[in-house]
Design an enzyme around this catalytic site. Structure first.
Site, mmCIF file in Angstrom:
data_model
loop_
_atom_site.group_PDB
_atom_site.id
_atom_site.type_symbol
_atom_site.label_atom_id
_atom_site.label_comp_id
_atom_site.label_asym_id
_atom_site.label_seq_id
_atom_site.Cartn_x
_atom_site.Cartn_y
_atom_site.Cartn_z
ATOM 1 N N SER A 110 0.356 39.995 15.092
ATOM 2 C CA SER A 110 0.701 41.155 14.283
ATOM 3 C C SER A 110 2.196 41.445 14.414
ATOM 4 C CB SER A 110 -0.166 42.363 14.688
ATOM 5 O OG SER A 110 -0.022 43.418 13.762
ATOM 6 N N GLU A 241 0.187 34.794 8.005
ATOM 7 C CA GLU A 241 -0.966 35.660 7.732
ATOM 8 C C GLU A 241 -0.480 36.985 7.196
ATOM 9 O OE1 GLU A 241 -2.383 38.408 9.614
ATOM 10 O OE2 GLU A 241 -1.021 38.502 11.320
ATOM 11 N N HIS A 308 -5.300 38.852 11.384
ATOM 12 C CA HIS A 308 -6.000 40.125 11.513
ATOM 13 C C HIS A 308 -7.492 40.063 11.195
ATOM 14 C CE1 HIS A 308 -1.861 41.558 11.564
ATOM 15 N NE2 HIS A 308 -2.310 42.713 12.028
#
Length: 338
Positions: A110, A241, A308
């Site tokens: 993240s 991502e 995620h």
């Protein structure tokens, strides 16, 4: 050359929050993770920033940076795994000591991928994109997540192979905790633009595109220098991502990366499953993947285990990877080559 840290049995892990910490009502999650890691044989040292959160960050930038720098300099701490990501890690980069950085694994994903990518690009020290500390609080880990220990214990010169997961978690269910943290109920299926067997190889780089895109044009995002000076113009395989971007914003970000030269000498692209990718005016994420693959003339895999939508493979920035995908399954073999 690329330098690979090594995780020993019984290592001491430092936990600091360079992005977000935990509000008081979430402290129990951290206590569970601490207990689980200690019962697994690790020593753990926690910084003050872990236990605080205010205005989208654990603490002001300089305080976060000071704690990070102290843990990196502490010879008794062997690796650093932040609790989780957040929003504003980029604020601390200008306050970090990148010079003569000790060789320690840093693991997370993240917002943490900003720090991981910056470290590898600036120093040539490999970093690990995978589970956050909070993700490791379960009574047991699924087969994909648990590979983080094996990967980080791989010695320089050796290799490690990981397989696509059997199932993934479509939705978070915080009101129904699972013994392995995640609710892995949906069958995993890696997809390719060509709908055929795909093979790619090169040095891995990547992270959460929402945040690593902001390194473009800064001293922390010099991909060209990394490619020419540290991997001697070997091809790069990018893994990316998407956390929150709609398809138009994702496309803008990918075009910006292309124009900045990040996709030069690129051998392939891998995209993780995403909770976002909302279509704009009928423009879907599959459209983006097809366009990008055609523009760059490279293979593209998507909905792979990264990001995620857990679980995720532990990917090492800087490692040489051989990636194979066929029939909805995949393997990634990482070689810890200098």
């Amino acid at each position: 050359m690329i330098i690979y840290p090594h995780l020993e049995e019984g290592a001491t892990i430092g936990v600091t929050a360079p992005s977000s910490g935990l509000r008081a009502e979430l402290h129990e999650l951290m206590h569970s993770a601490l207990s689980r890691m200690r019962s697994s044989g690790f020593q753990v040292t926690c910084g003050d920033t872990v236990w605080t959160q205010n205005k989208a960050k654990s603490a002001p930038a300089k305080i976060r940076a000071e704690e990070w720098n102290a843990m990196m300099r502490n010879e008794h701490i062997d690796a650093i795994i932040p609790p989780w990501g957040g929003e504003l890690l980029i604020e601390i980069l200008e306050h970090l000591a990148f010079e003569d950085l000790p060789h320690k694994w840093v693991l997370g994903y993240s917002d943490l991928s900003v720090l991981l990518l910056a470290i590898t690009l600036k120093t040539g020290i490999a970093t690990a994109h995978g589970a956050n500390f909070i993700d490791l609080r379960g009574e047991y880990s699924d087969a994909t997540t648990s590979m983080w220990r094996t990967v980080l214990a791989t010695k320089s010169g050796d290799s490690v192979q990981q397989q696509s997961s059997l199932h993934f978690q479509r939705e978070w269910k915080h009101d129904a905790p699972s013994p392995c943290v995640f609710h892995l109920e949906e069958p995993t299926y890696w997809k390719t633009v060509s709908q055929a067997e795909v093979n790619m190889q090169g040095r891995l780089l990547g992270g959460c595109i929402d945040v690593i895109r902001h390194l473009i044009g800064t001293p922390y995002g010099n991909v060209q220098h990394f490619q020419s000076q540290m991997i001697h113009n070997e091809p790069i395989v990018w893994y990316l991502e998407n956390c929150e971007l709609n398809t138009a914003d994702l496309r803008r970000s990918l075009v910006q990366m292309k124009l900045a030269g990040w996709f030069e000498h690129c051998a392939g692209l891998m995209f993780g499953r995403s909770p976002a990718n909302q279509a704009v005016d009928g423009y879907t994420v599959e459209d983006i993947y097809e366009e990008l693959s055609a523009e760059l003339q490279i293979p593209l895999i998507y909905d792979m285990d990264c990001g995620h939508v857990p679980p995720q493979i532990t990917l090492i920035n800087g490692a040489h990877a051989e990636v194979h995908s066929y029939g909805g399954k995949g393997t990634i073999t990482q070689y810890f080559r200098p």
